[in-house]
Write a protein that holds these residues in place. Structure first.
Motif, short mmCIF file in Angstrom:
data_model
loop_
_atom_site.label_atom_id
_atom_site.label_comp_id
_atom_site.label_asym_id
_atom_site.label_seq_id
_atom_site.Cartn_x
_atom_site.Cartn_y
_atom_site.Cartn_z
N ILE A 165 0.85 -1.18 0.00
CA ILE A 165 0.00 0.00 0.00
C ILE A 165 0.89 1.24 0.00
CG2 ILE A 165 -1.85 1.20 1.21
CD1 ILE A 165 -2.59 -1.67 0.25
N ALA A 166 0.71 2.11 -1.02
CA ALA A 166 1.53 3.32 -1.14
C ALA A 166 1.19 4.32 -0.04
CB ALA A 166 1.34 3.95 -2.51
N SER A 167 -0.11 4.49 0.25
CA SER A 167 -0.51 5.43 1.29
C SER A 167 -1.95 5.19 1.67
CB SER A 167 -0.34 6.88 0.79
OG SER A 167 -1.18 7.10 -0.33
N GLU A 168 -2.39 5.90 2.70
CA GLU A 168 -3.79 5.86 3.11
C GLU A 168 -4.42 7.19 2.77
OE1 GLU A 168 -4.46 4.83 7.19
OE2 GLU A 168 -3.85 2.75 6.86
N ILE A 169 -5.65 7.12 2.26
CA ILE A 169 -6.39 8.34 1.94
C ILE A 169 -7.77 8.22 2.57
CG2 ILE A 169 -5.15 8.83 -0.20
CD1 ILE A 169 -7.52 7.60 -1.73
N GLU A 170 -8.46 9.34 2.67
CA GLU A 170 -9.82 9.36 3.18
C GLU A 170 -10.74 9.85 2.08
OE1 GLU A 170 -10.11 11.53 6.82
OE2 GLU A 170 -8.50 10.35 7.77
N VAL A 171 -12.02 9.64 2.27
CA VAL A 171 -13.00 10.05 1.28
C VAL A 171 -12.86 11.54 0.98
CG1 VAL A 171 -15.47 10.27 0.78
CG2 VAL A 171 -14.61 8.20 1.86
N GLY A 172 -12.60 12.36 1.99
CA GLY A 172 -12.43 13.79 1.81
C GLY A 172 -11.24 14.17 0.93
N ASP A 173 -10.27 13.27 0.78
CA ASP A 173 -9.11 13.53 -0.06
C ASP A 173 -9.39 13.29 -1.54
OD1 ASP A 173 -7.66 13.97 2.28
OD2 ASP A 173 -6.96 11.89 2.38
N MET A 174 -10.54 12.70 -1.84
CA MET A 174 -10.85 12.30 -3.21
C MET A 174 -11.67 13.37 -3.93
SD MET A 174 -11.48 8.23 -2.73
CE MET A 174 -10.98 7.78 -4.37
N MET A 175 -11.49 13.43 -5.25
CA MET A 175 -12.29 14.32 -6.09
C MET A 175 -13.61 13.62 -6.38
SD MET A 175 -9.43 15.66 -8.80
CE MET A 175 -9.05 14.01 -9.36
N VAL A 176 -14.67 14.41 -6.48
CA VAL A 176 -16.00 13.86 -6.70
C VAL A 176 -16.47 14.25 -8.10
CG1 VAL A 176 -18.40 13.88 -5.89
CG2 VAL A 176 -16.52 14.11 -4.25
N GLU A 177 -16.92 13.24 -8.85
CA GLU A 177 -17.51 13.47 -10.16
C GLU A 177 -18.88 12.82 -10.18
OE1 GLU A 177 -15.20 12.21 -13.50
OE2 GLU A 177 -13.63 13.68 -13.15
N ASN A 178 -19.91 13.60 -10.50
CA ASN A 178 -21.27 13.07 -10.60
C ASN A 178 -21.56 12.69 -12.04
OD1 ASN A 178 -22.19 13.41 -7.87
ND2 ASN A 178 -22.12 15.60 -8.25
N THR A 179 -21.93 11.44 -12.27
CA THR A 179 -22.31 10.96 -13.59
C THR A 179 -23.62 10.20 -13.46
OG1 THR A 179 -21.01 8.96 -13.31
CG2 THR A 179 -19.94 10.79 -14.44
#
Length: 174
Positions: free
Chosen positions: A93-107
């Motif tokens: 595992i390179a790193s840990e991220i949280e949902v808040g760190d992710m970009m959101v795209e609505n499709t």
């Protein structure tokens, strides 16, 4: 011999004897003899120590176990096969991220969560995939509901192009 999931922490039998994995029988045998002499419990008694510690005894037993497996071609081949298999199953595992760190795209009916990888592609997961796991995501990318009783969950995401992986940690907000 069964290898546990802690193969990363334990030494391989080759490391116990300080030989390479492609060592010949004679090289393994010579390394065993040297290691056995250096770790033998009687050696501690000849140097004036009162008793043998459990670590020293365990080291000697590890040397014995390595020799028992590596000296026989069939058991060595089986060990090598298990060692190779365990190495392939390890997820780095390179790193840990949280949902808040992710970009959101609505499709359409889904929400895509994306996180950039250093290779230029993305780690991604959709709200549908999270929904199958009991995690509901709002249109703005917030964790709305987690059906399990746990406070947090994590999912390993692979990059779309390279072999890197991240662990997405999802914290319950309600």
């Amino acid at each position: 011999m069964v290898l546990g999931s802690n193969i990363c922490i334990q030494k391989t039998l080759y490391e116990v004897l300080s030989v390479s994995e492609d060592a010949t029988y004679d090289e393994v045998r010579a390394a065993y003899k040297s290691a056995a002499l250096n770790t033998h419990p009687d050696k501690a008694q000849t140097t004036g120590e009162a008793s043998v510690s459990s670590d020293e005894e365990q080291e000697f037993l590890s040397v014995q176990k390595a020799w028992e497996i590596l000296r026989h071609p069939n058991s060595r081949a089986e060990y090598d096969k298990q060692l190779q298999s365990s190495r392939q199953n390890i997820e780095i595992i390179a790193s840990e991220i949280e949902v808040g760190d992710m970009m959101v795209e609505n499709t359409d009916d889904t929400v895509d969560l994306l996180h950039p990888c250093r290779c230029g592609d993305y780690f991604s997961i959709t709200s549908c995939e999270l929904g199958e796991m009991g995690i509901l995501i709002t249109a703005d990318g917030e964790v709305e509901l987690q059906t399990s009783d746990s406070v947090s969950a994590s999912i390993v995401l692979g990059c779309g192009s390279c072999s890197l992986k991240v662990r997405l940690v999802i914290n319950k907000t309600s």
